[in-house]
Design a protein around this motif. Structure first.
Motif, PDB file in Angstrom:
ATOM      1  N   GLY A   1       0.650  -0.792  -0.270  1.00 53.03           N
ATOM      2  CA  GLY A   1       0.251   0.413  -0.355  1.00 53.03           C
ATOM      3  C   GLY A   1       0.713   1.108   0.150  1.00 53.03           C
ATOM      4  N   ALA A   2       1.936   0.892   0.247  1.00 58.27           N
ATOM      5  CA  ALA A   2       2.936   2.757  -0.215  1.00 58.27           C
ATOM      6  C   ALA A   2       3.058   2.775  -1.259  1.00 58.27           C
ATOM      7  CB  ALA A   2       4.202   2.298   0.743  1.00 58.27           C
ATOM      8  N   GLY A   3       2.452   2.486  -2.241  1.00 57.70           N
ATOM      9  CA  GLY A   3       2.457   3.174  -3.545  1.00 57.70           C
ATOM     10  C   GLY A   3       3.598   2.647  -4.684  1.00 57.70           C
TER      11      GLY A   3
ATOM     12  N   GLY B   1      13.286   3.569  -0.012  1.00 52.63           N
ATOM     13  CA  GLY B   1      11.837   3.029   1.227  1.00 52.63           C
ATOM     14  C   GLY B   1      11.627   3.765   0.896  1.00 52.63           C
ATOM     15  N   LEU B   2       9.691   3.328   0.468  1.00 53.54           N
ATOM     16  CA  LEU B   2       8.274   4.002   0.151  1.00 53.54           C
ATOM     17  C   LEU B   2       7.506   3.890   1.285  1.00 53.54           C
ATOM     18  CD1 LEU B   2       6.982   3.488  -3.606  1.00 53.54           C
ATOM     19  CD2 LEU B   2       7.687   5.814  -2.231  1.00 53.54           C
ATOM     20  N   ARG B   3       6.332   5.094   1.622  1.00 49.21           N
ATOM     21  CA  ARG B   3       5.848   4.994   2.324  1.00 49.21           C
ATOM     22  C   ARG B   3       4.680   5.433   2.084  1.00 49.21           C
ATOM     23  NH1 ARG B   3       6.335   5.536   9.169  1.00 49.21           N
ATOM     24  NH2 ARG B   3       4.265   4.345   9.360  1.00 49.21           N
ATOM     25  N   ALA B   4       3.405   5.085   1.981  1.00 47.00           N
ATOM     26  CA  ALA B   4       2.381   6.133   2.052  1.00 47.00           C
ATOM     27  C   ALA B   4       2.546   7.043   0.833  1.00 47.00           C
ATOM     28  CB  ALA B   4       1.816   6.517   2.687  1.00 47.00           C
ATOM     29  N   GLY B   5       3.782   6.185  -0.598  1.00 50.60           N
ATOM     30  CA  GLY B   5       3.616   7.131  -2.096  1.00 50.60           C
ATOM     31  C   GLY B   5       4.887   8.210  -2.046  1.00 50.60           C
ATOM     32  N   ARG B   6       5.693   8.458  -0.706  1.00 47.35           N
ATOM     33  CA  ARG B   6       6.463   9.388  -0.487  1.00 47.35           C
ATOM     34  C   ARG B   6       7.891   8.792  -0.637  1.00 47.35           C
ATOM     35  NH1 ARG B   6       4.900  14.314   0.308  1.00 47.35           N
ATOM     36  NH2 ARG B   6       2.766  14.442   1.315  1.00 47.35           N
TER      37      ARG B   6
ATOM     38  N   GLY C   1       7.320   1.373   9.757  1.00 45.48           N
ATOM     39  CA  GLY C   1       6.303   1.913  10.766  1.00 45.48           C
ATOM     40  C   GLY C   1       6.310   0.463  12.061  1.00 45.48           C
ATOM     41  N   GLU C   2       5.831   1.054  13.231  1.00 49.69           N
ATOM     42  CA  GLU C   2       5.826   0.166  14.411  1.00 49.69           C
ATOM     43  C   GLU C   2       3.965  -1.154  13.773  1.00 49.69           C
ATOM     44  OE1 GLU C   2       7.905  -0.190  16.615  1.00 49.69           O
ATOM     45  OE2 GLU C   2       8.736   1.513  16.832  1.00 49.69           O
ATOM     46  N   GLU C   3       4.902  -2.306  12.991  1.00 52.41           N
ATOM     47  CA  GLU C   3       3.675  -2.887  12.804  1.00 52.41           C
ATOM     48  C   GLU C   3       2.259  -2.026  12.611  1.00 52.41           C
ATOM     49  OE1 GLU C   3       3.929  -6.819  14.600  1.00 52.41           O
ATOM     50  OE2 GLU C   3       6.125  -6.896  14.829  1.00 52.41           O
ATOM     51  N   ASP C   4       2.364  -1.636  11.624  1.00 51.30           N
ATOM     52  CA  ASP C   4       1.105  -1.323  11.347  1.00 51.30           C
ATOM     53  C   ASP C   4       0.300  -1.725  10.883  1.00 51.30           C
ATOM     54  OD1 ASP C   4       0.751   2.510  10.409  1.00 51.30           O
ATOM     55  OD2 ASP C   4      -0.621   1.294  11.117  1.00 51.30           O
ATOM     56  N   TRP C   5      -1.275  -1.996  11.468  1.00 51.35           N
ATOM     57  CA  TRP C   5      -1.806  -3.148  10.209  1.00 51.35           C
ATOM     58  C   TRP C   5      -2.942  -1.924   9.704  1.00 51.35           C
ATOM     59  CZ3 TRP C   5      -0.341  -7.762  10.537  1.00 51.35           C
ATOM     60  CH2 TRP C   5       1.074  -7.915  11.540  1.00 51.35           C
TER      61      TRP C   5
ATOM     62  N   LEU D   1      21.079   0.423   6.055  1.00 51.32           N
ATOM     63  CA  LEU D   1      19.204   0.011   5.829  1.00 51.32           C
ATOM     64  C   LEU D   1      19.206  -0.399   7.769  1.00 51.32           C
ATOM     65  CD1 LEU D   1      16.551  -0.132   4.628  1.00 51.32           C
ATOM     66  CD2 LEU D   1      16.699  -2.128   3.938  1.00 51.32           C
ATOM     67  N   THR D   2      19.071   0.651   8.557  1.00 50.49           N
ATOM     68  CA  THR D   2      19.228  -0.347   9.764  1.00 50.49           C
ATOM     69  C   THR D   2      18.377  -0.543  10.844  1.00 50.49           C
ATOM     70  OG1 THR D   2      19.267   2.177  10.438  1.00 50.49           O
ATOM     71  CG2 THR D   2      21.495   1.083  10.210  1.00 50.49           C
ATOM     72  N   GLN D   3      18.162  -0.631  11.213  1.00 57.17           N
ATOM     73  CA  GLN D   3      16.376  -1.213  11.900  1.00 57.17           C
ATOM     74  C   GLN D   3      15.586   0.374  12.423  1.00 57.17           C
ATOM     75  OE1 GLN D   3      16.801  -4.235  12.643  1.00 57.17           O
ATOM     76  NE2 GLN D   3      14.339  -3.636  12.602  1.00 57.17           N
ATOM     77  N   ASP D   4      16.639   1.536  12.382  1.00 55.76           N
ATOM     78  CA  ASP D   4      15.826   2.425  12.144  1.00 55.76           C
ATOM     79  C   ASP D   4      15.290   2.585  11.380  1.00 55.76           C
ATOM     80  OD1 ASP D   4      16.134   2.560  15.255  1.00 55.76           O
ATOM     81  OD2 ASP D   4      18.173   4.273  14.902  1.00 55.76           O
ATOM     82  N   ALA D   5      16.191   2.242  10.036  1.00 58.38           N
ATOM     83  CA  ALA D   5      15.603   3.270   8.738  1.00 58.38           C
ATOM     84  C   ALA D   5      14.523   2.766   8.586  1.00 58.38           C
ATOM     85  CB  ALA D   5      16.754   2.995   7.929  1.00 58.38           C
ATOM     86  N   LEU D   6      14.123   1.377   8.749  1.00 56.81           N
ATOM     87  CA  LEU D   6      13.215   0.131   8.531  1.00 56.81           C
ATOM     88  C   LEU D   6      11.628   0.385   9.298  1.00 56.81           C
ATOM     89  CD1 LEU D   6      15.141  -3.410   8.622  1.00 56.81           C
ATOM     90  CD2 LEU D   6      13.985  -2.629   6.802  1.00 56.81           C
TER      91      LEU D   6
END
Lengths: 267, 270, 273
Positions: C38-40, C218-223, C243-247, C233-238
Motif C-alpha cells: 500500500g506504499a505505492g 523505501g516508500l511509505r504512503a507514496g513518499r 512503522g511499528e507494526e502498523d496493521w 538500512l538499519t533497524q531505525d531506517a526500517l
C-alpha cells in the motif's frame, strides 16, 4: 551472434500430432464443405424478389404496427402468458416427485429407473413434435399448448433437480439420518434446504423458456402468440409481425432481468 | 421487552413477518394460477379433451408398425438436415464473434453505444426461436435450405455471442497487462492476450451449439425450410402415421449420435 | 538513465498512491523498492510504462518524456521498457516460444505476429535468450506445463526479447520458494550486469533486497522516506519505512492493490480497442 540457434520456428500442432492425419482432416473438412454447399440450391431470382419483401420486413420491424391487429395480438398474448404460467406451475409440481425419484442416492432402484426413463422421453422429443401429437389428440387451442409445455418442463426441471439432489453433501443427510429420522424427514430436513434455492431459480428460468416456446408451438395449432404471428406472416403483414416479435423480445428481456433480480433477492 | 431472559414460549422456524410474506406469496401464486387457468381454458372444447384417450389409441395403432421401407426416402433429407445445422452453425459463428467482442465490457470499443447494440442483438436472437426465423425467411426468400441455414445462423448468434462474451469478460487481466506492456498494438493484444485464453471455450460453445442445431434443423422443414421436417410435414398432411413414426425414430437416432459426437469433441478440446 | 520528476498518482477513489516522487536511476544500477503493502510500489512501476496513468510529474527515459505521449508513441516507448511480473503473467495457453516472441510484438506488424512468422533474427534471439535462462529444451512446451521458477525465467526472457533499456520488476519472487527466489534474483542481477541495464525491482522481502540490490529506496504512503545503499538500512531506517507494526496500513494496502489493478484494467481495455 553466430551461435548455432535455429532461424525458423513453427508452432507445434496442439491437437492432432500426426502430420498425415492433420492433412486428412483438413482435406476432409474442405470436401465436406464443398459438398454441403453444393446441396444448397438457391433460386436467385426468388431471393432477389424476396429482397424487397425483406426490406418491408425490416421497415415493419422499425415501424411496428401494434394497432390494427391489436385484438388478435392481445388475445394471442393472453393465451401465451396464461399457458406459460399454468404449464410452469403444473410442470414443476409434477417434476418435484419425479426429480426426487430420479436421484440415485435417495430413491430405490426400480423407482429410479422409471423416473429416469420419463425424463429421457420428455427430453428427447422437441416441444414442437409433442405439440403436433397433442394437438391431434386434444384439438386446436391453448390446452394442447399447456400440456406440451408442462410435459417439456418435466424433462427439464426433473433432470436438473435430480442431478442437484445427487450432488448434495452426503454428510448432512447422514447427520439427519443418524438422528433416527424417517425417509420423509431426511428429504425435508437434509435435501430440501440444500436444493430449494436452485429449484426456485430453475423454475423462473423455465418460465422464461416456456414463454419463448409458447411463441413457437402456435405454428402447429397449439394456441398462443405463435398462431397470431403465423397468421401475420402468411398474410404478409410485416408491420404486425414486427410488432409481435418486438413484444416477444421485450417480454423475454423483462423476464430475464426480473428473474435474475428475484433470484438474487431470494438467496 | 425489558426481561432479558424472556424466550418465546413456542419455537418457530421463521419470524411472523417472514411467515406472513411466505404464505402471502404462495396464496398469490395459487390465485394467479387459478385465474390463468380459467382464462386459458375459457375456449377449450372439453368434448375433444375427454375424447383424447380414444384419439391417442387410434394414432398409436396407426403408427405401429413403422413403415421401414420409407427409411430409404429419408436419407436425402437427413443429409440436408445435417448440412443446415453445420452451415448454419458456421454462419452463426462468423457473425457471433464480432458481436461478442463488442458486447464484452473489456474489449468493447464503446460502452455507451456499441455495447448496448450488441447486447440487443444477442437478446433479440435468443428470444426468437429458429422456427420463427425460418417462418419469416421462408416468406421472404422462399422455401429451401438457404432459409433454414440463415434461420439457424440467426438463432445461433445469440447463444454463441452470450457465452463467448461472458468468457471474454472472465479472462485473466494480468496476462493481457503483460502483453500490453511489451508495446503491442490493440490487435496484437487481442490475438496474443485474449484469444488464446478464450479459444477452448469458443470451440466448446460452437460444438455444443452444433449439437442443438441438429435438433432444431430436423423440424425446420415444418415451415418449408428443408430437411427432415419437410417429410414430416408431408406425412402429417396425408395422416401417414406409420411414416411419421419412422421419421421420429430417425430424428431420435440422429440426436443421440450428434450428442455423442459433441461430447467426444468437447472432451478432446478441453 | 531514468529520471522521475515529482511523479504523482491519485486514484479516482481519491486515494493518493504517489505524491511527488523524484528519483534518478543511472545506467546499470539495480534499485530495490521496498515498503509496506500500500506504499505505492506497484503504482510507481506501473506509472513508468503507463499501465497506470500518472496524474502529475514527468518520466524521462533517456531524455524522452513518457507522460503525455500519444497512443502510438507510447507503444514505441514501451518497447524500450521490459516488465517482469509477480505471478509471471505468461499467456498460459501459448507455448514458451510464443511467450518469448511476444516480447517482439511492438517491433513486428500484426500479420507477422498473427501468422507466427517472426523475422529470423527475432527467432535466433529468442532461442539464445531461452538458452541463457536455461530453458532451451522447453521451447515447444505450453507455458502452463512449467514450474513456477521456470515460468519466471520465461517471463525474464520475454522482457529481454524486447531489447529493453530499462527493466521494471514487480515482486519477481513473491510466489516462489526461498531457494528458487535466490536463483531468480541471481539470474536477474547477472543479466542486468551483462547488459548494463538499469532495473527497478519491487520487493517485499527485506533480506533478499539487502543481499542483491545496489541501492534501496523505501516508500511509505507514496513518499520516498529512504534512499541509500543496503548497508545504511538499519533497524531505525526500517522502522521509518514500515512503522511499528502498523496493521491499519496493511489493510489500506489491499485497497491500494485493488485500486491499482482496477485502474490497470481500465487502461488495458482502453488500449485493446
Amino acid at each position: 551472434m553466430s551461435a548455432p540457434y535455429p532461424t525458423r520456428w513453427t508452432r507445434p500442432p496442439q491437437i492432432i500430432k500426426d502430420r498425415r492425419w492433420r492433412i486428412a482432416v483438413q482435406v476432409g473438412i474442405v470436401i465436406y464443405l464443398v459438398l454441403a454447399m453444393g446441396t444448397v440450391e438457391v433460386n436467385w431470382t426468388r431471393v432477389y424478389e424476396g429482397l424487397e419483401r425483406g426490406q418491408r420486413f425490416v421497415m415493419g420491424f422499425l415501424q411496428p404496427d401494434f394497432a390494427s391487429r391489436w385484438r388478435d395480438i392481445s388475445n394471442g398474448l393472453v393465451e401465451s402468458l396464461t399457458m406459460t404460467l399454468t404449464s410452469t406451475v403444473v410442470g414443476v409440481a409434477i417434476s418435484v416427485p419425479i426429480g426426487i425419484g430420479a436421484a440415485r442416492n435417495i430413491a430405490p432402484v426400480w423407482i429410479y429407473r422409471i423416473c429416469r426413463s420419463i425424463i429421457a422421453v420428455s427430453r428427447a422429443l422437441q416441444e414442437i413434435i409433442i405439440a403436433i401429437f397433442l394437438v391431434a389428440m386434444f384439438g386446436f387451442g391453448p390446452f394442447a399448448g399447456f400440456l406440451t409445455l408442462s410435459f417439456a418442463t418435466i424433462g427439464f426441471i426433473a433432470k436438473l433437480l435430480a442431478d442437484d439432489i445427487e450432488e448434495i453433501e452426503e454428510a448432512q443427510a447422514e447427520a439427519i439420518r443418524s438422528t433416527g429420522a424417517s425417509w420423509w424427514q431426511v428429504v425435508n430436513y437434509a435435501v430440501q434446504p440444500q436444493v430449494m434455492p436452485r429449484l426456485i431459480g430453475l423454475s423462473l428460468y423455465r418460465l422464461d423458456i416456456n414463454f419463448r416456446e409458447s411463441a413457437v408451438i402456435g405454428i402447429v395449432g397449439a394456441g398462443g402468440i405463435g398462431a397470431t404471428l403465423n397468421t401475420a406472416i402468411s398474410r404478409y403483414e410485416y408491420d404486425s409481425a414486427g410488432a409481435i416479435l418486438l413484444i416477444i423480445i421485450g417480454i423475454v428481456m423483462v423476464a430475464e432481468y426480473s428473474s435474475s433480480y428475484l433470484r438474487k433477492f431470494l438467496q | 421487552m425489558t426481561d432479558v431472559t424472556h424466550h418465546s414460549q413456542v419455537w418457530t422456524y421463521r419470524t411472523p413477518r417472514a411467515r406472513l410474506l411466505l404464505w402471502g406469496g404462495w396464496f398469490a401464486l395459487v390465485a394467479l394460477f387459478v385465474y390463468c387457468w380459467q382464462v386459458m381454458t375459457a375456449g377449450t372444447m372439453w368434448v375433444f379433451v375427454w375424447d383424447a384417450p380414444k384419439q391417442a389409441a387410434d394414432i398409436g395403432g396407426r403408427m405401429l408398425p413403422p413403415r421401414w421401407g420409407y427409411l430409404g426416402e429419408l436419407m436425402g433429407p437427413l443429409w440436408d438436415t445435417i448440412n443446415i445445422a453445420t452451415l448454419g452453425t458456421l454462419g452463426g459463428v462468423i457473425m457471433a464473434v464480432p458481436v461478442a467482442f463488442l458486447a464484452a465490457r473489456n474489449t468493447s470499443p464503446s460502452l455507451l453505444v456499441l455495447r448496448p447494440i450488441a447486447l440487443f442483438i444477442i437478446v433479440a436472437s435468443r428470444s426468437i426461436n429458429a422456427l420463427i426465423w425460418a417462418l419469416l425467411l421462408v416468406a421472404i426468400i422462399g422455401p429451401g435450405l438457404l432459409a433454414g441455414i440463415i434461420a439457424i445462423a440467426l438463432r445461433s448468434i445469440g447463444f454463441i455471442g452470450k457465452l463467448l462474451y461472458e468468457a471474454i469478460e472472465e479472462t485473466d487481466a494480468r496476462q493481457i497487462e503483460a502483453i500490453t506492456a511489451t508495446g503491442a498494438s490493440g490487435a496484437q493484444v487481442l490475438s496474443y492476450g485474449i484469444v488464446p485464453q478464450v479459444l477452448p471455450t469458443f470451440w466448446g460453445i460452437t460444438v455444443f451449439r452444433w449439437d442443438i442445431n441438429i435438433r432444431e434443423s430436423a423440424i425446420l422443414g415444418l415451415v418449408g425450410a428443408g430437411g427432415l421436417g419437410l417429410k414430416l410435414e408431408a406425412s402429417l398432411n396425408t395422416l401417414a402415421w406409420s411414416q411419421i413414426s419412422v421419421i421420429l425414430l430417425l430424428i431420435l437416432g440422429t440426436v443421440v449420435v450428434s450428442e455423442w459426437v459433441s461430447s467426444k469433441v468437447r472432451h478432446a478440446i478441453i | 538513465m531514468l529520471i522521475l520528476q515529482s511523479l504523482s498518482k491519485t486514484y479516482k477513489t481519491g486515494d493518493t498512491a504517489l505524491s511527488e516522487v523524484s528519483l534518478t536511476v543511472p545506467k546499470g544500477q539495480i534499485m530495490g523498492l521496498i515498503g509496506p503493502s500500500g506504499a505505492g510500489k506497484s503504482t510507481l512501476i506501473r506509472c513508468i510504462n503507463r499501465l497506470v496513468e500518472p496524474t502529475g510529474g514527468q518520466v524521462l527515459l533517456n531524455d524522452v518524456d513518457l507522460v503525455g505521449l500519444g497512443k502510438r508513441e507510447l507503444r514505441q516507448q514501451r518497447r524500450r521498457i521490459g516488465m517482469i511480473f509477480q505471478e509471471y503473467a505468461l499467456v498460459e495457453r501459448l507455448t514458451v516460444m510464443e511467450n518469448v516472441l511476444s516480447g517482439r510484438l511492438g517491433y513486428v506488424p500484426f500479420w507477422r505476429s498473427y501468422l507466427r512468422r517472426f523475422p529470423a533474427e527475432d527467432i535466433t534471439r529468442a532461442y539464445a535468450l531461452l538458452d541463457r535462462v536455461g530453458l532451451l529444451q522447453h521451447a515447444d512446451k505450453r507455458a502452463d506445463a512449467l514450474s513456477g521458477g521456470q515460468r519466471q525465467r520465461v517471463g525474464i526472457a520475454r522482457a529481454l526479447a524486447q531489447d529493453p533499456e530499462l527493466l521494471l520488476v514487480d515482486e519477481p519472487t513473491a510466489s516462489l520458494d526461498p531457494k528458487t527466489s535466490r536463483q531468480i534474483m541471481r539470474l536477474l542481477i547477472e543479466i542486468c550486469a551483462e547488459r548494463g541495464l538499469p532495473a527497478i525491482v519491487n520487493i517485499h522481502d527485506v533480506p533478499l533486497a539487502q543481499q542483491f540490490m545496489q541501492r534501496i529506496v523505501g516508500l511509505r504512503a507514496g513518499r520516498v522516506v529512504f534512499d541509500g545503499s543496503p548497508d545504511l538500512l538499519t533497524q531505525d531506517a526500517l522502522t521509518t519505512i514500515y512503522g511499528e507494526e502498523d496493521w491499519n496500513a496493511m489493510r489500506k494496502g489491499d485497497e491500494e492493490q485493488t485500486a491499482a489493478e482496477a485502474d490497470a484494467r481500465d487502461r488495458i481495455s482502453a488500449l485493446a480497442r
